[in-house]
Design a protein around this motif. Structure first.
Motif, short mmCIF file in Angstrom:
data_model
loop_
_atom_site.label_atom_id
_atom_site.label_comp_id
_atom_site.label_asym_id
_atom_site.label_seq_id
_atom_site.Cartn_x
_atom_site.Cartn_y
_atom_site.Cartn_z
N GLY A 344 0.85 -1.32 0.21
CA GLY A 344 -0.03 -0.13 -0.08
C GLY A 344 0.58 1.23 -0.20
O GLY A 344 0.55 2.28 -0.54
N ARG A 345 2.06 1.29 0.82
CA ARG A 345 2.80 2.49 0.78
C ARG A 345 4.12 2.53 0.27
O ARG A 345 5.07 3.25 0.54
N ILE A 346 4.39 1.38 -0.50
CA ILE A 346 5.87 1.01 -1.03
C ILE A 346 6.10 1.94 -2.25
O ILE A 346 5.08 2.47 -2.97
N ASN A 347 7.26 2.32 -2.31
CA ASN A 347 7.72 3.32 -3.65
C ASN A 347 7.83 2.28 -4.78
O ASN A 347 8.65 1.40 -4.74
N PRO A 348 7.08 2.67 -5.91
CA PRO A 348 7.07 1.51 -6.81
C PRO A 348 8.39 1.40 -7.59
O PRO A 348 8.65 0.66 -8.48
N ASP A 352 14.02 -3.44 -4.57
CA ASP A 352 14.36 -4.45 -3.65
C ASP A 352 13.51 -4.63 -2.63
O ASP A 352 13.14 -5.77 -1.99
N LYS A 353 12.81 -3.43 -2.21
CA LYS A 353 11.72 -3.41 -1.24
C LYS A 353 10.42 -4.15 -1.91
O LYS A 353 9.90 -4.83 -0.93
N ARG A 403 2.94 -7.72 -7.31
CA ARG A 403 3.79 -6.49 -7.21
C ARG A 403 3.19 -5.14 -7.98
O ARG A 403 2.37 -5.70 -8.83
N PRO A 404 3.50 -3.89 -7.63
CA PRO A 404 2.77 -2.71 -8.28
C PRO A 404 2.71 -2.94 -9.89
O PRO A 404 4.18 -3.14 -10.06
#
Length: 414
Positions: A344-348, A352-353, A403-404
């Motif tokens: 939800g808040r991940i940097n696209p 690695d994340k 994944r996004p």
């Protein structure tokens, strides 16, 4: 608002046999609809029927009417006494709360008139919905029912009830004078339930997976069991867990289907397994690679064994299309919650994340055992369900991903 702030219902109108049956059937209908662990359904405690949940208390007023010698259902008219009397009952319940808690009481709870009458052309119901949808103001709504009050004739009856204002005009006056009418009218709704027995029968068949030929018998046993416990043990409320314990015995008795998932449904796998969309999606998050042939075969078998078992079962009428859809919807709902939690808040742009969080997401998904025909199925077939949902074939588009950007890449023409 605390439960002990709520005043219990202590006075009910005497009901005819049909009205009582309607009320009791609605009690059973609400029991069948309990979903969350903390849900509790009450019979004649706070109202005719009531349900407590994390979201507050729902007050259900039940009104059953048959008109004329032909015993046909009548319409809920603009000046229907059942309508205005019900609102007056809720006003009385609210006024029994401490004055500084009344707004909180109305905001924390909801109020439902359940009736077998028809909704045809009830202008108050139409105006109420406009108010609740924000199309008109409360002042507009109050002007409407004030006009109804002014155009309603005084009762010509000379009995005690009429003298005490217990008439349609008197009940409307209660609403006009009520200081918190705006909040009550936001919190109330009308539910038109002409045939509760039919709805219960459908619930037993479609939601509780009792074969059609056994539904009537299961219904009669359920009705008798709840009624016996009410009269003999004064059992007037059930938590979800309590109801499940007694109801599961009935389900097991009348649910005769012998549906099982089967392995090794594919004697020969198609070529180029790595071209499957669900395999590509796993590769996108580095869960597997092209060198992982045994895993690709294993995951593919899980997918095919799940969907082939489902197709055989629906073809043989062991399960219905509706039941398959419930499973799909529940699986997608579970994935959506987990996906939002991890992505939800991940940097696209932080690959690695994304890989790290996708690994956590897949671990949760693979640990999830979905339910089918109210039985938990083993992880082999649960995983197959999720792999199928992330796949693409001639029958469906992928509905989940890891994944996004998965939708843009694989859905429709992706």
């Amino acid at each position: 608002m605390k439960k002990n702030d709520i005043i219990e219902n202590t006075g009910h109108d005497a009901k005819g046999a049909k009205g009582f049956d309607y009320q009791f059937l609605y009690f059973i209908n609400r029991l069948l609809k309990m979903v969350e662990k903390g849900d509790v359904v009450f019979y004649e405690k706070y109202d005719d029927v009531s349900m407590s949940s994390d979201e507050g208390l729902v007050y259900f007023q039940l009104k059953h009417t048959i008109g004329g010698s032909n015993q046909k259902t009548v319409n809920l008219s603009l000046r229907d006494q059942d309508l205005w009397k019900t609102i007056a009952v809720w006003i009385d319940i609210t006024n029994k709360q401490d004055e500084d808690k009344r707004i909180d009481f109305l905001e924390s709870n909801s109020f439902v008139l359940v009736t077998n009458k028809n909704s045809v052309n009830n202008s108050f119901w139409m105006e109420l919905q406009k108010y609740q949808n924000g199309d008109i103001s409360f002042d507009d709504l109050k002007k409407f029912y004030t006009k109804v009050y002014e155009e309603t004739r005084e009762s010509k009856r000379k009995d005690v009830n009429a003298q005490k204002g217990k008439t349609t005009k008197g009940y409307i006056k209660c609403l006009i004078d009520f200081d918190y009418a705006d909040q009550l009218l936001k919190s109330m709704s009308i539910c038109f339930e002409p045939d509760l027995k039919r709805e219960i029968l459908e619930s037993l068949e479609l939601n509780k997976n009792i074969p059609h030929k056994n539904v009537e018998e299961a219904y009669q046993e359920l009705l008798g069991m709840i009624r016996d416990k009410y009269y003999s043990d004064q059992k007037d409320s059930y938590t979800r867990e309590e109801f499940s314990k007694v109801f599961d015995r009935i389900c097991q008795k009348y649910r005769e289907r012998k549906f099982t998932f089967k392995r090794n449904t594919m004697t020969k796998l198609p070529p180029h397994l790595e071209d499957q969309v669900f395999i590509k999606q796993l590769m996108d998050v580095e869960d597997i690679s092209l060198e992982d042939d045994p895993l690709i075969v294993e995951y593919t078998m899980e997918k095919f064994d799940y969907i082939n078992s489902i197709r055989v079962a629906t073809k043989n009428d062991d399960v219905s299309e509706e039941e398959v859809e419930y499973v799909r919807a529940d699986a997608v709902r579970y994935w959506r919650q987990k996906y939002h939690h991890y992505m939800g808040r991940i940097n696209p742009d932080d690959n690695d994340k994304i890989i790290e969080k996708a690994s956590d997401l897949l671990n949760d998904i693979r640990d999830k055992n979905i339910y089918f025909v109210e039985k938990e199925i083993e992880s082999y077939f649960s995983n197959g369900c999720f792999y199928y949902l992330s796949d693409k074939d001639s029958e469906h588009e992928p509905q989940i991903g890891w994944r996004p950007g998965w939708e843009e890449k694989y859905k429709n023409n992706g």
